[in-house]
Design a protein around this motif. Structure first.
Motif, PDB file in Angstrom:
ATOM      1  N   ARG A 115      11.275   4.930  15.862  1.00  0.00           N
ATOM      2  CA  ARG A 115      10.641   4.960  14.538  1.00  0.00           C
ATOM      3  C   ARG A 115      10.186   6.371  14.150  1.00  0.00           C
ATOM      4  N   MET A 116      10.111   7.253  15.125  1.00  0.00           N
ATOM      5  CA  MET A 116       9.727   8.644  14.831  1.00  0.00           C
ATOM      6  C   MET A 116      11.002   9.358  14.386  1.00  0.00           C
ATOM      7  N   ASP A 117      11.280   9.284  13.077  1.00  0.00           N
ATOM      8  CA  ASP A 117      12.556   9.797  12.579  1.00  0.00           C
ATOM      9  C   ASP A 117      12.395  11.036  11.712  1.00  0.00           C
ATOM     10  N   GLY A 118      11.158  11.482  11.530  1.00  0.00           N
ATOM     11  CA  GLY A 118      10.942  12.672  10.707  1.00  0.00           C
ATOM     12  C   GLY A 118      11.055  12.401   9.215  1.00  0.00           C
ATOM     13  N   VAL A 119      11.183  11.130   8.828  1.00  0.00           N
ATOM     14  CA  VAL A 119      11.358  10.797   7.414  1.00  0.00           C
ATOM     15  C   VAL A 119      10.093  10.176   6.816  1.00  0.00           C
ATOM     16  N   ARG A 120       9.564   9.166   7.501  1.00  0.00           N
ATOM     17  CA  ARG A 120       8.455   8.417   6.897  1.00  0.00           C
ATOM     18  C   ARG A 120       7.074   8.950   7.256  1.00  0.00           C
ATOM     19  N   PHE A 121       6.960   9.556   8.416  1.00  0.00           N
ATOM     20  CA  PHE A 121       5.698  10.193   8.822  1.00  0.00           C
ATOM     21  C   PHE A 121       6.009  11.109   9.993  1.00  0.00           C
ATOM     22  N   GLY A 122       5.072  11.941  10.349  1.00  0.00           N
ATOM     23  CA  GLY A 122       5.251  12.805  11.512  1.00  0.00           C
ATOM     24  C   GLY A 122       6.002  14.090  11.192  1.00  0.00           C
ATOM     25  N   GLN A 161       9.082  10.445  -6.468  1.00  0.00           N
ATOM     26  CA  GLN A 161       9.136   9.209  -7.267  1.00  0.00           C
ATOM     27  C   GLN A 161       9.116   7.960  -6.376  1.00  0.00           C
ATOM     28  N   HIS A 162       8.188   7.936  -5.428  1.00  0.00           N
ATOM     29  CA  HIS A 162       8.025   6.801  -4.508  1.00  0.00           C
ATOM     30  C   HIS A 162       9.185   6.623  -3.547  1.00  0.00           C
ATOM     31  N   LEU A 163      10.064   7.608  -3.442  1.00  0.00           N
ATOM     32  CA  LEU A 163      11.201   7.477  -2.531  1.00  0.00           C
ATOM     33  C   LEU A 163      11.122   8.579  -1.465  1.00  0.00           C
ATOM     34  N   TYR A 164      11.575   8.231  -0.253  1.00  0.00           N
ATOM     35  CA  TYR A 164      11.620   9.232   0.811  1.00  0.00           C
ATOM     36  C   TYR A 164      12.853  10.098   0.590  1.00  0.00           C
ATOM     37  N   GLN A 224       0.842  -1.198   0.000  1.00  0.00           N
ATOM     38  CA  GLN A 224       0.000   0.000   0.000  1.00  0.00           C
ATOM     39  C   GLN A 224       0.871   1.239   0.000  1.00  0.00           C
ATOM     40  N   ARG A 225       1.909   1.228  -0.833  1.00  0.00           N
ATOM     41  CA  ARG A 225       2.893   2.299  -0.826  1.00  0.00           C
ATOM     42  C   ARG A 225       2.278   3.695  -0.954  1.00  0.00           C
ATOM     43  N   GLU A 226       1.363   3.838  -1.921  1.00  0.00           N
ATOM     44  CA  GLU A 226       0.757   5.165  -2.133  1.00  0.00           C
ATOM     45  C   GLU A 226       0.129   5.693  -0.842  1.00  0.00           C
ATOM     46  N   LYS A 227      -0.625   4.820  -0.209  1.00  0.00           N
ATOM     47  CA  LYS A 227      -1.353   5.220   0.988  1.00  0.00           C
ATOM     48  C   LYS A 227      -0.380   5.570   2.124  1.00  0.00           C
ATOM     49  N   PHE A 228       0.608   4.711   2.315  1.00  0.00           N
ATOM     50  CA  PHE A 228       1.539   4.930   3.422  1.00  0.00           C
ATOM     51  C   PHE A 228       2.454   6.133   3.170  1.00  0.00           C
ATOM     52  N   GLN A 229       2.803   6.364   1.892  1.00  0.00           N
ATOM     53  CA  GLN A 229       3.682   7.501   1.630  1.00  0.00           C
ATOM     54  C   GLN A 229       2.915   8.825   1.612  1.00  0.00           C
ATOM     55  N   ALA A 230       1.598   8.734   1.583  1.00  0.00           N
ATOM     56  CA  ALA A 230       0.795   9.965   1.599  1.00  0.00           C
ATOM     57  C   ALA A 230       1.004  10.739   2.904  1.00  0.00           C
ATOM     58  N   VAL A 231       1.435  10.060   3.975  1.00  0.00           N
ATOM     59  CA  VAL A 231       1.643  10.756   5.251  1.00  0.00           C
ATOM     60  C   VAL A 231       3.105  11.147   5.463  1.00  0.00           C
ATOM     61  N   ALA A 232       3.964  10.891   4.474  1.00  0.00           N
ATOM     62  CA  ALA A 232       5.385  11.224   4.637  1.00  0.00           C
ATOM     63  C   ALA A 232       5.621  12.699   4.339  1.00  0.00           C
TER      64      ALA A 232
END
Lengths: 95, 482
Positions: B319-326, A85-88, A72-80
């Protein structure tokens, strides 16, 4: 037990926390006070007592190695905060 | 005026009112009273009315279950798909959960209605709800006092009659202590009984979710809906779930209730002690046999807990690293700067203190002296309970050493704050179920009584609590909230 301010700075670094010079003293005091509470643990003999990691001494379950979750990459990356391009995106790590 | 879930259930079944009507009524009350109490972080009115309308349709079709159409509040630590899940932290202020926690999924399946997400101490670390990024919560009995924590918002919401039931989590007393301070009923089940999937993790080997309500009877209904093995949670225990409501009315004549002398010693407020003694005489009148017992290692709970919980917290919160969420800081110069500033800006003081204590206790050279030592002592604490339950069926003690304290009174003294959980921590260390029920008043504030059960014997403590509530009316007393 009293910590030194240098030790507190090192702990903060290990925990990836930035602490300002103005509150290093406060943290040093607070953490030292908490460590003092831990002292009474030393008074108890624990030879031959196994460490208890889980209240029921359960171990990790095994499951068949089959896919159980869908991507569910799209969904999970929506909160990043920053995605391209799908990368953090993070600051440059390798020069 | 106290309206229980049981009464709402009957009214819905008898078509006295619809779920939409009662949901709207609760939303109106929240709208009026949340400004002063601050017990909700998010009110999900639109979603609630939608869920209530579907619940009404289900009830009309005759397919409703016991909780269909019942409004509830959820602690803002449970992930709720599409709804902000802040955990009381600036770190997650912008976090819209992309999935539902198992507990939420189960309540959705039961047809309950979510009124909103309640305030809590940041990442569930605190005993007064004063560590929330969203501000502190007022105790409905006296808003200058704290509601307890960490599930302070849920407890205050139920006590103020803004919801008939709510969820909480309990890592060291975070359901039982606020239930006690707000004069309501709350239960923390056995470790592993309720799935932890989708609960923002703090102390993985300690925490359990459980319900708040006005009565043990309502708690039994809510706990029923929450419990059960979940393959998605590796700490979930595969154990059959009994029907918690079946034994509620069982006679407790001959029940052996143990009073641990360590929980009635120095530090216990004398007025609170008097209230508890009066309650004990009620149990005696109900035919229970009161037995003096000893749990000699309880003095170790505070140091052991404050090594184990911070150690697990420092690991979980990495896990709260400021990269993936938060939260992410602005213009980081390099990766280390991004981590450090995002975390320092995102976390509050108590969370940082605990992360640092945990980091220290787990670091090379100190691991054996602190973490491993604490894990060994933890076994001694558990063994005390195992031995006690060879003698008695239920253990009884005060939930807290004093009634709700004033806001700001203990904020500058973390250790004094930790001592508030002196009677509740050891259950989490041992993994046992426990509940708090209203037992009377001291200084016009509610006093909570704690009942501790053996592993997976939630039914027995619910039964004991229900019998007490049949002969007392402390649980029906409601505060006057302006």
């Amino acid at each position: 037990m009293t910590l030194k301010t240098e030790e507190v700075r090192n702990i903060a670094h290990l925990a990836r926390l930035q602490i300002n010079d103005s509150n290093v003293e406060q943290y040093t005091n607070d953490l030292s006070n908490i460590l003092n509470v831990f002292k009474q643990m030393k008074l108890h003999d624990t030879t031959n007592i196994l460490p208890m990691a889980h209240p029921m001494d359960a171990t990790q379950r095994l499951r068949p190695d089959v896919v159980s979750e869908t991507n569910q990459r799209e969904k999970f990356q929506a909160v990043a905060p920053d995605v391209e391009q799908h990368l953090y995106r993070v600051p440059k790590v390798i020069e | 005026m106290t309206i229980t879930i049981k009464q709402l259930q009957k009214g819905l079944a008898d078509k006295q009112f619809s779920s939409v009507e009662i949901t709207q009524d609760y939303l109106n009350k929240i709208n009026q009273k949340n400004i002063d109490l601050n017990c909700f972080i998010s009110v999900t009115g639109e979603l609630a009315l939608k869920q209530a309308a579907s619940a009404d349709a289900v009830i009309a079709s005759g397919k409703g279950s016991v909780l269909t159409g019942i409004p509830m509040a959820h602690k803002d630590i449970f992930c709720t798909d599409g709804v902000k899940t802040s955990c009381g932290s600036k770190m997650l202020d912008n976090f819209i959960a992309p999935y539902d926690a198992t507990v939420i999924e189960k309540f959705n399946r039961s047809g309950t209605v979510m009124l909103g997400k309640t305030n809590l101490d940041e990442f569930a670390m605190g005993s007064s709800n004063e560590n929330s990024f969203y501000g502190s919560v007022g105790n409905p009995w006296d808003t200058s006092r704290v509601p307890g924590g960490s599930s302070g918002g849920s407890a205050a919401a139920v006590a103020a009659r803004l919801a008939p039931g709510a969820t909480g989590t309990d890592t060291g007393g975070s359901i039982r202590q606020p239930a006690a301070l707000c004069g309501i009923t709350g239960i923390k089940p056995t470790y592993g009984r309720v799935s932890r999937y989708g609960i923002v993790a703090f102390g993985s080997s300690l925490e359990q979710a459980g319900p708040f309500a006005h009565t043990a009877e309502d708690c039994a209904l809510l706990l029923q809906s929450m419990s059960g093995f979940d393959p998605r949670d590796s700490t979930s225990v595969d154990q059959a779930v009994p029907n918690f409501s079946v034994d509620l009315n069982k006679d407790i004549a001959g029940l052996k209730i143990g009073l641990p002398k360590e929980f009635f010693a120095d530090g216990l407020d004398s007025d609170v002690a008097t209230v508890i003694e009066t309650a004990i005489s009620e149990f005696h009148k109900l035919g229970a046999e009161i037995v003096d017992i000893s749990l000699p290692n309880m003095g170790l709970s505070i140091p052991v807990y404050y090594v184990v919980a911070p150690a697990e917290c420092s690991s979980n919160l990495s896990r709260m690293d400021g990269v993936r969420f938060g939260h992410q800081c602005e213009n980081p110069i390099d990766l280390e700067d991004l981590y450090k500033r995002s975390r320092s800006e995102g976390f509050g003081e108590e969370v940082k203190r605990r992360i640092m204590i945990g980091t220290y206790a787990l670091s090379a050279g100190y691991y054996d002296a602190y973490y491993l030592k604490a894990q060994r002592l933890r076994r001694l604490i558990k063994q005390d309970y195992v031995k006690a339950f060879e003698q008695v069926d239920v253990i009884l003690c005060p939930t807290t050493p004093e009634v709700a304290f004033k806001r700001g009174e203990k904020t500058d003294d973390p250790i004094n704050m930790y001592l508030q959980d002196i009677y509740t921590l050891s259950l989490n260390l041992a993994g046992l179920p426990g509940m708090s029920i209203p037992a009377g008043f001291s200084q016009s504030m509610p006093v909570g009584l704690q009942l501790i059960g053996n592993y997976f014997e939630e039914s027995r403590i619910l039964n004991t609590a229900h019998k007490f509530q049949q002969v007392t009316d402390w649980h029906l007393k409601a505060p006057e909230v302006k």
